[in-house]
Motif scaffolding. Structure first.
Motif, mmCIF file in Angstrom:
data_model
loop_
_atom_site.group_PDB
_atom_site.id
_atom_site.type_symbol
_atom_site.label_atom_id
_atom_site.label_comp_id
_atom_site.label_asym_id
_atom_site.label_seq_id
_atom_site.Cartn_x
_atom_site.Cartn_y
_atom_site.Cartn_z
ATOM 1 N N ALA A 196 127.163 -2.578 -3.395
ATOM 2 C CA ALA A 196 127.784 -3.657 -4.162
ATOM 3 C C ALA A 196 126.811 -4.781 -4.498
ATOM 4 N N HIS A 197 125.774 -4.973 -3.669
ATOM 5 C CA HIS A 197 124.858 -6.107 -3.842
ATOM 6 C C HIS A 197 123.398 -5.656 -3.728
ATOM 7 N N HIS A 198 123.080 -4.485 -4.272
ATOM 8 C CA HIS A 198 121.749 -3.921 -4.076
ATOM 9 C C HIS A 198 120.649 -4.794 -4.672
ATOM 10 N N TRP A 199 120.879 -5.328 -5.897
ATOM 11 C CA TRP A 199 119.822 -6.128 -6.514
ATOM 12 C C TRP A 199 119.566 -7.412 -5.733
ATOM 13 N N LYS A 200 120.619 -8.016 -5.223
ATOM 14 C CA LYS A 200 120.462 -9.243 -4.448
ATOM 15 C C LYS A 200 119.688 -8.980 -3.157
ATOM 16 N N ILE A 201 119.998 -7.867 -2.507
ATOM 17 C CA ILE A 201 119.319 -7.544 -1.246
ATOM 18 C C ILE A 201 117.857 -7.217 -1.491
ATOM 19 N N VAL A 202 117.590 -6.396 -2.509
ATOM 20 C CA VAL A 202 116.197 -6.056 -2.838
ATOM 21 C C VAL A 202 115.413 -7.303 -3.225
ATOM 22 N N PHE A 226 109.011 -17.696 9.823
ATOM 23 C CA PHE A 226 109.516 -16.944 8.683
ATOM 24 C C PHE A 226 110.574 -15.925 9.096
ATOM 25 N N LEU A 227 110.307 -15.154 10.147
ATOM 26 C CA LEU A 227 111.231 -14.092 10.519
ATOM 27 C C LEU A 227 112.598 -14.613 10.961
ATOM 28 N N PRO A 228 112.678 -15.597 11.889
ATOM 29 C CA PRO A 228 114.019 -16.102 12.248
ATOM 30 C C PRO A 228 114.775 -16.675 11.053
ATOM 31 N N LEU A 229 114.056 -17.359 10.169
ATOM 32 C CA LEU A 229 114.709 -17.926 8.995
ATOM 33 C C LEU A 229 115.241 -16.822 8.083
ATOM 34 N N PHE A 230 114.455 -15.778 7.894
ATOM 35 C CA PHE A 230 114.924 -14.667 7.076
ATOM 36 C C PHE A 230 116.103 -13.964 7.730
ATOM 37 N N TYR A 231 116.057 -13.792 9.061
ATOM 38 C CA TYR A 231 117.187 -13.182 9.762
ATOM 39 C C TYR A 231 118.470 -13.968 9.526
ATOM 40 N N LEU A 232 118.378 -15.287 9.603
ATOM 41 C CA LEU A 232 119.562 -16.130 9.426
ATOM 42 C C LEU A 232 120.067 -16.082 7.984
ATOM 43 N N ILE A 233 119.145 -16.105 7.023
ATOM 44 C CA ILE A 233 119.557 -16.026 5.618
ATOM 45 C C ILE A 233 120.239 -14.691 5.328
ATOM 46 N N LEU A 234 119.666 -13.608 5.832
ATOM 47 C CA LEU A 234 120.273 -12.291 5.622
ATOM 48 C C LEU A 234 121.637 -12.207 6.304
ATOM 49 N N THR A 235 121.769 -12.823 7.477
ATOM 50 C CA THR A 235 123.051 -12.801 8.188
ATOM 51 C C THR A 235 124.125 -13.564 7.432
ATOM 52 N N THR A 236 123.794 -14.755 6.932
ATOM 53 C CA THR A 236 124.786 -15.538 6.195
ATOM 54 C C THR A 236 125.181 -14.849 4.886
ATOM 55 N N PHE A 237 124.212 -14.252 4.208
ATOM 56 C CA PHE A 237 124.539 -13.510 2.990
ATOM 57 C C PHE A 237 125.434 -12.310 3.307
ATOM 58 N N THR A 238 125.122 -11.598 4.385
ATOM 59 C CA THR A 238 125.933 -10.440 4.755
ATOM 60 C C THR A 238 127.366 -10.842 5.059
ATOM 61 N N ALA A 239 127.537 -11.943 5.779
ATOM 62 C CA ALA A 239 128.889 -12.423 6.090
ATOM 63 C C ALA A 239 129.645 -12.802 4.816
ATOM 64 N N LYS A 240 128.964 -13.446 3.887
ATOM 65 C CA LYS A 240 129.613 -13.837 2.634
ATOM 66 C C LYS A 240 129.970 -12.616 1.791
ATOM 67 N N TRP A 241 129.048 -11.669 1.667
ATOM 68 C CA TRP A 241 129.326 -10.474 0.891
ATOM 69 C C TRP A 241 130.487 -9.694 1.488
ATOM 70 N N ARG A 242 130.530 -9.639 2.786
ATOM 71 C CA ARG A 242 131.616 -8.920 3.442
ATOM 72 C C ARG A 242 132.948 -9.623 3.209
ATOM 73 N N GLU A 243 132.928 -10.925 3.276
ATOM 74 C CA GLU A 243 134.148 -11.696 3.011
ATOM 75 C C GLU A 243 134.627 -11.482 1.584
ATOM 76 N N ASP A 244 133.715 -11.541 0.623
ATOM 77 C CA ASP A 244 134.086 -11.343 -0.779
ATOM 78 C C ASP A 244 134.648 -9.950 -1.015
ATOM 79 N N MET A 245 134.056 -8.946 -0.405
ATOM 80 C CA MET A 245 134.540 -7.580 -0.569
ATOM 81 C C MET A 245 135.885 -7.392 0.110
#
Length: 321
Positions: free
Chosen positions: A242-248, A290-309
Motif C-alpha cells: 500500500a505504501h511501497h514508494w513512501k517506504i523506498v 542516525f539509526l535510532p532516529l530512523f528507527y523512530l521515524i519508521l515506527t511512527t510511519f508504520t503506526a500511521k499507515w496501519r491506522e489508515d488501513m
C-alpha cells in the motif's frame, strides 16, 4: 460531547454490549477494558485492527462506533504522547524529549552491536582477497552483517516508542525486558532476512530494497501486536504494497543522508588528524544518532499507515452492511 460516528448508535444493555458488538460487526478480537455504570465512560480497546467503541449511560447504553485507531492513538495516551498526524515531527519530538533514555538503549544494545560489526567488517576486509574487482566477497559479507544487525537493533527502539504511547509506567524497562525475551527470535529472523536481502541487492538492487522494506516493518508490527516477528511478515507485506514508494523513498533518503553526513564528517576529521581510530569513533557516533532516529521515524510511519488501513477496512465493512 460530539462524536464522529461511522455507524449509528445501537441501544444495548451493559450485559449485551460485548455480544452485540461481536455479532454486529463480526469482530472477535477486541477487549472491553472498562465499562462504567451511571453516567461514566466505558471503552473497548482493540488489540489489532478492530475499532474503538465508546458507550455512556446506565442500564440502557448506546454503543457508538468511533474512528478506529491503533494502540498508539492519542486517545489512550497517559501523559501527553507524541501523536501520529505528522510522523516525522512526532519522531523528532520523541527523540528530543526522550534522548536520555534512548541513549541507554544505544549504550547497552546498539553500541555493542555496532562495535561487533566494525571489528567483523575490518577483519573480513583484512583476510578476504579482492582480486582487483570493484566489489569483493568482503563487501558482500559486510553488507550481510550490516543488514542483519540493522534489523536486530530495530526492535528495542520500536518497543520503547510503543510503550511510551501505551502509557506504561516504566517504558524503558519494559523495552529492555521485551528485547531480552525476544532477542533470540529476533536474531534468527535477522540472520535469515539478512541473507535474503543481501541476495536481492547482489543480483538486482530493487528487490533488495523491497525486501528490506518488508522485513524492516515486521519487527515493529511484532512489538505492537506482541507476537512473533515471523507472524508479522504477512501484514508488513500488506503495508508495503500500500505504501511501497513512501517506504523506498524513506530508506533511500536515510541512506543517502547518512552517506553524505559520513563523508563530510570524515573530511573534517582528516583535516585535523589522520588517525583511523578517530575516524572510526566519529562514524560510530554518527550511527548512534542516525539509526535510532530512523528507527523512530519508521515506527511512527508504520503506526500511521496501519491506522489508515484499519480505517479503510472498517469503512468498507460499513458499506457492505
Amino acid at each position: 460531547m460530539g462524536r464522529e460516528n461511522i455507524l449509528p448508535g445501537i441501544e444495548v444493555s451493559n450485559e449485551q454490549t460485548e455480544k452485540m458488538a461481536t455479532n454486529l460487526f463480526g469482530f472477535d478480537d477486541f477487549l472491553l477494558r472498562r465499562i462504567c455504570s451511571g453516567h461514566g465512560l466505558g471503552m473497548a480497546v482493540r488489540r489489532r485492527r478492530v475499532p474503538i467503541y465508546r458507550h455512556c449511560g446506565g442500564a440502557g447504553t448506546t454503543l457508538h462506533a468511533e474512528k478506529p485507531f491503533s494502540s498508539t492513538s492519542k486517545t489512550i495516551k497517559k501523559d501527553g504522547g507524541f501523536g501520529m498526524e505528522r510522523p516525522i515531527r512526532s519522531a523528532l519530538t520523541f527523540f528530543g524529549h526522550k534522548y536520555e533514555r534512548i541513549l541507554l538503549l544505544v549504550l547497552f544494545i546498539q553500541l555493542p552491536v555496532i562495535l561487533i560489526q566494525f571489528f567483523a567488517a575490518n577483519y573480513i576486509l583484512a583476510v578476504t582477497p579482492t582480486f582487483g574487482a570493484l566489489f569483493s566477497i568482503a563487501d558482500v559479507y559486510n553488507a550481510y552483517i550490516v543488514f542483519s544487525l540493522f534489523l536486530f537493533t530495530l526492535m528495542p527502539f520500536a518497543a520503547f516508542w510503543h510503550n511510551e504511547e501505551m502509557g506504561l509506567e516504566n517504558p524503558l524497562r519494559a523495552a529492555f525486558f521485551q528485547f531480552a525475551l525476544k532477542a533470540f527470535h529476533i536474531f534468527l529472523f535477522s540472520v535469515v532476512a539478512g541473507i535474503v536481502i543481501t541476495i536481492g541487492f547482489m543480483f538486482f538492487i530493487l528487490p533488495g530494497v523491497i525486501l528490506l522494506g518488508i522485513f524492516a516493518i515486521a519487527p515493529i508490527l511484532a512489538v505492537m501486536d506482541n507476537q512473533s516477528v515471523w507472524a508479522s511478515i504477512r501484514e508488513s507485506t500488506r503495508i508495503f504494497k500500500a505504501h511501497h514508494w513512501k517506504i523506498v523513498l524513506l530508506i533511500g533518503i536515510f541512506g543517502f543522508t547518512e552517506l553524505i553526513g559520513s563523508y563530510i564528517l570524515q573530511l573534517i576529521i582528516l583535516d585535523i588528524t589522520s588517525s583511523f581510530l578517530a575516524i572510526a569513533i566519529c562514524h560510530i557516533f554518527l550511527n548512534t544518532i542516525f539509526l535510532p532516529l530512523f528507527y523512530l521515524i519508521l515506527t511512527t510511519f508504520t503506526a500511521k499507515w496501519r491506522e489508515d488501513m484499519s480505517l479503510f477496512t472498517i469503512e468498507n465493512k460499513e458499506v457492505g452492511l
